[in-house]
Write an enzyme that holds these catalytic residues in place. Structure first.
Site: not given
Length: 455
Positions: A153, A88
Site C-alpha cells: 500500500e 507494510d
C-alpha cells in the site's frame, strides 16, 4: 454483553502483546532490503488466521509482496464483508527524531509508539481480533467475511488491482470494510465517507553536463536549482489557486449542504494551529481550513534536492535539480488526466536553457460513499453502541486509491471505519495509536458484524 464482547475485554492484554510483536517487524515496502521482514509480517497474519479454523486461509504470491487471504462464508442468507488492510509501513527516517526506536513499541500515556501503530497494523488488526472473538467462544461469525491484507500500500499497491481483477469471483462481496483513516478527534467516533485521489509526480531539471564551479560559470550558465524553484513558484498563485490549465475543469464543487455539514463539525482552528506549532493557516482562498484539507484539490512539493548539501561549503553550480510533487484530487478529477495536464504545463514553463523530465509515479481516484448505504448505517450504529456517542461523518484529505478500485472492479461501496486520530503522526516520527481505541476498535468491528447480520 455478548460472548464476543466479553472475550475481547478478557483478552485485550494478549491482543496488545500480539500487536506489539507485529509492530516489531520492520515491514517497509519501499526498502528492498526489508523483503524478509515483509515475508515475516505476512506469515504472522497467516498464522493468526490459521489458528481460527476458517474455511480458507492462503498466501498469494505476487510479482511484488505477498497478499494474505482468508475467508469464512457459512451463510447463504447473510451479507459478505471483505476486510481490506495493509501490513507494510512507511520508512522510519529521520530516525534521530524518534523519542524511542521506531520498531521497538513503547507504551506511554495510553498510546503505543511505533512505526505502523496507526497506519495500518494497529487498525487492521482490530478486525483480525474481532473474528477471533467469535471463533474462540464457539460462536459462528454473524456474517460472511473475507480478508485481503496486502504488503504494497505504501508504494501505490502496484499488484493489488491486477490481483482483485484476476480473483473477482473469489472476492465477490456486498461491501468492503477498511480501517485506515482517522476519527475526527479523540472520543469523536467518525466515519469517513469521502477520500481525495492522488497524482504523484517527479520532475528533473537538467542544465550543464556536469556540476560546475559557481565562480567560474555562475552568471553565464543557467542554474537548474534556480530554474526548478522558479518553475515550482508558477504552479500556484498567491491565493493558493493551482495554475495548471484545465486543472479545475472537472472538479465537482461542494454543495451548500456539504459546506454546512462541514461547518457543523467540531473543528477547532486555534487548537489545530497550536498542535502544529504554526501561527497561521494557508490555502485556497474562499474555503475554510477543513474544506481545504478534506474536500478541495491541492498541489504540494514533497521533496526537493540538488547540488551540494554536505557539511561546510562547496561552491558548485549543480548539473541537475529534482523535486517530487503530489496533487490531491476530488470528484471527478482523473489521476491520469491530471498527470498529463501537469506534464504539459511543466514543460511549457521551462526555459530553453534547461531540459526537463517529468515522471508520473502513481495515482488514485477520489471516492465518495453514499450516506444512505445500509452498511454505513450499521457501522454508525456499531460506533455509537461501543463509544456511546453519536457518530460524525466527514470527508478526509488522504488517499486510499483501492477504494475507487474496489468500486470499479467489484462494484461495491467501501466503509471507512477509522480508529486513529489525526495527531497519530502517521508517516512521521513518533507515530502512535491509542490502546483504548485499539480495544474499542475490536469491539466496534465485532458489533458491526452483529448489527449487519440483523439488517
Amino acid at each position: 454483553m455478548s460472548k464476543s464482547q466479553e472475550y475481547i475485554d478478557q483478552n485485550i492484554r494478549k491482543f496488545e502483546e500480539e500487536l506489539f510483536d507485529l509492530l516489531r517487524i520492520p515491514s517497509v515496502s519501499t526498502d528492498s532490503s526489508k523483503k524478509p521482514a515483509i515475508k515475516e509480517a505476512a506469515n504472522f497474519l497467516l498464522n493468526q488466521f490459521e489458528s481460527f479454523d476458517l474455511e480458507r486461509v492462503e498466501l498469494f504470491e505476487t510479482p511484488g509482496n505477498p497478499i494474505v487471504y482468508a475467508e469464512h462464508c457459512p451463510h447463504d442468507d447473510k451479507p459478505t464483508v471483505l476486510v481490506y488492510g495493509h501490513y507494510d509501513v512507511q520508512p522510519s527516517d529521520p530516525d534521530e527524531l524518534w523519542e524511542s526506536p521506531a520498531f521497538e513499541p513503547v507504551v506511554k500515556d495510553g498510546n503505543v509508539y511505533a512505526r505502523g501503530a496507526s497506519d495500518d497494523k494497529g487498525q487492521s488488526y482490530t478486525h483480525v481480533k474481532a473474528i477471533e472473538s467469535f471463533r474462540k467462544t464457539g460462536q459462528e461469525i454473524p456474517v460472511n467475511v473475507k480478508f485481503i491484507l496486502e504488503g504494497e500500500e505504501e508504494i501505490g499497491s502496484p499488484n493489488l488491482v491486477p490481483f482483485i481483477t484476476d480473483h473477482k469471483d473469489m472476492l465477490e462481496c456486498d461491501m468492503v470494510l477498511i480501517s485506515d483513516t482517522s476519527m475526527f478527534g479523540k472520543d469523536m467516533p467518525s466515519i469517513t465517507y469521502g477520500l481525495r485521489g492522488l497524482a504523484y509526480m517527479e520532475v528533473e531539471v537538467v542544465g550543464p553536463n556536469r556540476d560546475l564551479h559557481s565562480g567560474v560559470y555562475g552568471g553565464a550558465v543557467e542554474n537548474p536549482l534556480n530554474v526548478l524553484c522558479e518553475m515550482i513558484a508558477k504552479l500556484k498563485d498567491e491565493d493558493g489557486r493551482i495554475q495548471i490549465p484545465g486543472f479545475y475543469d472537472k472538479v465537482v464543487d461542494l454543495t451548500e449542504a456539504e459546506r454546512e455539514a462541514s461547518a457543523a463539525l467540531p473543528f477547532d482552528e486555534e487548537a489545530y494551529k497550536k498542535s502544529l506549532d504554526i501561527d497561521a493557516v494557508h490555502g485556497e482562498k474562499g474555503y475554510t481550513t477543513h474544506e481545504r484539507a478534506s474536500a478541495r484539490p491541492t498541489l504540494d512539493v514533497n521533496g526537493i534536492w540538488g547540488g551540494y548539501t554536505g557539511e561546510g561549503a562547496k561552491t558548485v553550480l549543480p548539473s541537475k535539480a529534482n523535486a517530487k510533487i503530489s496533487m490531491r484530487l476530488v470528484p471527478d478529477q482523473h489521476p491520469k488526466e491530471i498527470a498529463e495536464l501537469f506534464t504539459e504545463y511543466f514543460n511549457s514553463i521551462a526555459p530553453d536553457t534547461v531540459k526537463v523530465k517529468v515522471t508520473d509515479h502513481h495515482g488514485g481516484h477520489p471516492s465518495v460513499t453514499d450516506l444512505s448505504f445500509y452498511g454505513l448505517k450499521a457501522a454508525a450504529q456499531a460506533f455509537e453502541d461501543v463509544f456511546e456517542k453519536e457518530v460524525l461523518f466527514s470527508r478526509e484529505g488522504g488517499s486510499i486509491p483501492i477504494v475507487a478500485d474496489f468500486k470499479k472492479v467489484l462494484g461495491v461501496e467501501s466503509i471507512l471505519m477509522g480508529f486513529g486520530i489525526t495527531s497519530d503522526a502517521i508517516h512521521s516520527p513518533n507515530e502512535k495509536f491509542s490502546l483504548q481505541d485499539f480495544h474499542r476498535g475490536i469491539k466496534t468491528s465485532a458489533r458491526f458484524l452483529e448489527i449487519l447480520a440483523e439488517a
